[in-house]
Design a protein around this motif. Structure first.
Motif, PDB file in Angstrom:
ATOM      1  N   ILE A  23       1.232  -1.104  -0.251  1.00 18.85           N
ATOM      2  CA  ILE A  23       0.124  -0.059  -0.165  1.00 18.85           C
ATOM      3  C   ILE A  23       0.540   1.373   0.555  1.00 18.85           C
ATOM      4  CG2 ILE A  23      -1.215   1.225   1.724  1.00 18.85           C
ATOM      5  CD1 ILE A  23      -2.784  -1.104   2.315  1.00 18.85           C
ATOM      6  N   ALA A  24       1.780   1.496   0.958  1.00 19.03           N
ATOM      7  CA  ALA A  24       2.637   2.331   0.453  1.00 19.03           C
ATOM      8  C   ALA A  24       3.312   2.846  -0.558  1.00 19.03           C
ATOM      9  CB  ALA A  24       3.934   2.284   2.241  1.00 19.03           C
ATOM     10  N   GLU A  25       3.887   1.345  -1.256  1.00 19.05           N
ATOM     11  CA  GLU A  25       4.668   1.775  -2.035  1.00 19.05           C
ATOM     12  C   GLU A  25       3.991   2.077  -3.633  1.00 19.05           C
ATOM     13  OE1 GLU A  25       5.853  -1.901  -3.270  1.00 19.05           O
ATOM     14  OE2 GLU A  25       6.611  -2.110  -1.932  1.00 19.05           O
ATOM     15  N   HIS A  26       2.289   1.748  -3.933  1.00 18.18           N
ATOM     16  CA  HIS A  26       1.377   2.403  -4.301  1.00 18.18           C
ATOM     17  C   HIS A  26       1.535   4.117  -4.171  1.00 18.18           C
ATOM     18  CE1 HIS A  26       0.735  -0.556  -6.765  1.00 18.18           C
ATOM     19  NE2 HIS A  26       0.623  -1.568  -5.791  1.00 18.18           N
ATOM     20  N   LEU A  27       1.203   4.630  -2.753  1.00 14.37           N
ATOM     21  CA  LEU A  27       0.111   5.596  -2.184  1.00 14.37           C
ATOM     22  C   LEU A  27       1.642   6.383  -2.537  1.00 14.37           C
ATOM     23  CD1 LEU A  27      -1.132   4.917   1.321  1.00 14.37           C
ATOM     24  CD2 LEU A  27      -1.789   6.000  -0.726  1.00 14.37           C
ATOM     25  N   ILE A  28       3.249   6.097  -2.698  1.00 12.39           N
ATOM     26  CA  ILE A  28       4.453   6.903  -2.692  1.00 12.39           C
ATOM     27  C   ILE A  28       4.304   6.945  -4.510  1.00 12.39           C
ATOM     28  CG2 ILE A  28       7.290   6.553  -3.042  1.00 12.39           C
ATOM     29  CD1 ILE A  28       6.667   5.227   0.142  1.00 12.39           C
ATOM     30  N   SER A  29       4.490   5.990  -5.157  1.00 13.40           N
ATOM     31  CA  SER A  29       4.164   6.016  -6.707  1.00 13.40           C
ATOM     32  C   SER A  29       3.002   6.914  -7.426  1.00 13.40           C
ATOM     33  CB  SER A  29       4.018   4.980  -7.559  1.00 13.40           C
ATOM     34  OG  SER A  29       2.501   4.072  -7.139  1.00 13.40           O
ATOM     35  N   PHE A  30       1.734   6.768  -7.035  1.00 11.43           N
ATOM     36  CA  PHE A  30       0.924   8.569  -6.569  1.00 11.43           C
ATOM     37  C   PHE A  30       1.313   9.628  -6.768  1.00 11.43           C
ATOM     38  CE2 PHE A  30      -2.150   4.302  -5.700  1.00 11.43           C
ATOM     39  CZ  PHE A  30      -1.974   3.644  -7.012  1.00 11.43           C
ATOM     40  N   GLU A  31       1.999   9.727  -5.275  1.00 10.59           N
ATOM     41  CA  GLU A  31       2.018  10.557  -5.864  1.00 10.59           C
ATOM     42  C   GLU A  31       3.800  10.968  -6.013  1.00 10.59           C
ATOM     43  OE1 GLU A  31       4.000  13.434  -1.152  1.00 10.59           O
ATOM     44  OE2 GLU A  31       5.156  11.074  -1.469  1.00 10.59           O
ATOM     45  N   ARG A  32       4.254  10.606  -6.423  1.00 13.73           N
ATOM     46  CA  ARG A  32       5.305  10.725  -7.486  1.00 13.73           C
ATOM     47  C   ARG A  32       5.016  11.303  -9.318  1.00 13.73           C
ATOM     48  NH1 ARG A  32       9.872   6.097  -5.066  1.00 13.73           N
ATOM     49  NH2 ARG A  32      10.779   8.253  -3.757  1.00 13.73           N
ATOM     50  N   ASN A  33       4.090   9.749  -8.720  1.00 13.70           N
ATOM     51  CA  ASN A  33       3.189  10.442 -10.948  1.00 13.70           C
ATOM     52  C   ASN A  33       2.085   9.902 -10.270  1.00 13.70           C
ATOM     53  OD1 ASN A  33       2.324   9.937 -13.337  1.00 13.70           O
ATOM     54  ND2 ASN A  33       3.982   8.721 -13.484  1.00 13.70           N
ATOM     55  N   PRO A  34       1.173  11.413 -10.214  1.00 18.19           N
ATOM     56  CA  PRO A  34      -0.487  10.879 -10.302  1.00 18.19           C
ATOM     57  C   PRO A  34      -1.238  11.020 -11.284  1.00 18.19           C
ATOM     58  CG  PRO A  34       0.392  13.060 -10.077  1.00 18.19           C
ATOM     59  CD  PRO A  34       1.912  12.584 -10.292  1.00 18.19           C
ATOM     60  N   LYS A  35      -0.098  10.769 -12.774  1.00 22.89           N
ATOM     61  CA  LYS A  35      -1.017  10.223 -14.154  1.00 22.89           C
ATOM     62  C   LYS A  35      -1.511   8.950 -13.985  1.00 22.89           C
ATOM     63  CE  LYS A  35      -0.432  10.081 -18.838  1.00 22.89           C
ATOM     64  NZ  LYS A  35      -1.171   9.260 -19.125  1.00 22.89           N
ATOM     65  N   LEU A  36      -0.447   8.246 -12.929  1.00 22.54           N
ATOM     66  CA  LEU A  36      -0.698   6.594 -12.572  1.00 22.54           C
ATOM     67  C   LEU A  36      -2.569   6.570 -11.489  1.00 22.54           C
ATOM     68  CD1 LEU A  36       2.189   4.935 -11.466  1.00 22.54           C
ATOM     69  CD2 LEU A  36       1.359   5.041 -13.516  1.00 22.54           C
ATOM     70  N   LEU A  37      -2.925   6.957 -10.884  1.00 21.57           N
ATOM     71  CA  LEU A  37      -4.404   7.140 -10.754  1.00 21.57           C
ATOM     72  C   LEU A  37      -5.174   7.473 -11.712  1.00 21.57           C
ATOM     73  CD1 LEU A  37      -4.880   5.917  -7.954  1.00 21.57           C
ATOM     74  CD2 LEU A  37      -4.510   8.755  -6.922  1.00 21.57           C
ATOM     75  N   ALA A  38      -4.595   8.899 -12.167  1.00 14.58           N
ATOM     76  CA  ALA A  38      -5.450   9.179 -13.127  1.00 14.58           C
ATOM     77  C   ALA A  38      -5.843   8.241 -14.020  1.00 14.58           C
ATOM     78  CB  ALA A  38      -5.342  10.443 -13.916  1.00 14.58           C
ATOM     79  N   ASP A  39      -4.878   7.561 -14.911  1.00 17.95           N
ATOM     80  CA  ASP A  39      -5.009   6.483 -15.421  1.00 17.95           C
ATOM     81  C   ASP A  39      -6.078   5.474 -14.565  1.00 17.95           C
ATOM     82  OD1 ASP A  39      -3.316   7.949 -17.331  1.00 17.95           O
ATOM     83  OD2 ASP A  39      -2.182   6.474 -17.354  1.00 17.95           O
ATOM     84  N   MET A  40      -5.806   5.046 -13.968  1.00 20.53           N
ATOM     85  CA  MET A  40      -6.444   3.850 -12.813  1.00 20.53           C
ATOM     86  C   MET A  40      -7.788   4.269 -13.377  1.00 20.53           C
ATOM     87  SD  MET A  40      -6.940   0.876 -12.292  1.00 20.53           S
ATOM     88  CE  MET A  40      -5.026   0.162 -12.532  1.00 20.53           C
ATOM     89  N   GLY A  41      -7.832   5.671 -12.837  1.00 15.17           N
ATOM     90  CA  GLY A  41      -9.819   6.249 -12.485  1.00 15.17           C
ATOM     91  C   GLY A  41      -9.973   5.986 -14.139  1.00 15.17           C
TER      92      GLY A  41
END
Length: 70
Positions: A23-41
């Protein structure tokens, strides 16, 4: 995802995590690359529209009904 995989032709989009570290790894990756979260959305919205909308669910029920009453 096992439940959705049995019912739908495509796997549920999402981030498969099992531990607090993952979970922490994913949250850190979202903070570094917000596009990942937007793409998944966007992928999740498309999945929900295709497989989980009221119209889609109604059609699935009708299809099952027809199979059971043939």
């Amino acid at each position: 995802n096992d439940l959705f995989g049995q019912r739908f032709s495509e796997p549920l989009p999402g981030f498969d995590v099992k531990t607090p570290e993952q979970i922490a790894e994913h949250l850190i990756s979202f903070e570094r690359n917000p596009k990942l979260l937007a793409d998944m959305g966007h992928k999740s919205r498309a999945y929900a529209t295709q497989f989980l909308s009221p119209q889609s669910m109604a059609q699935q029920l009708l299809d099952k009904w027809e199979i059971c009453n043939v």
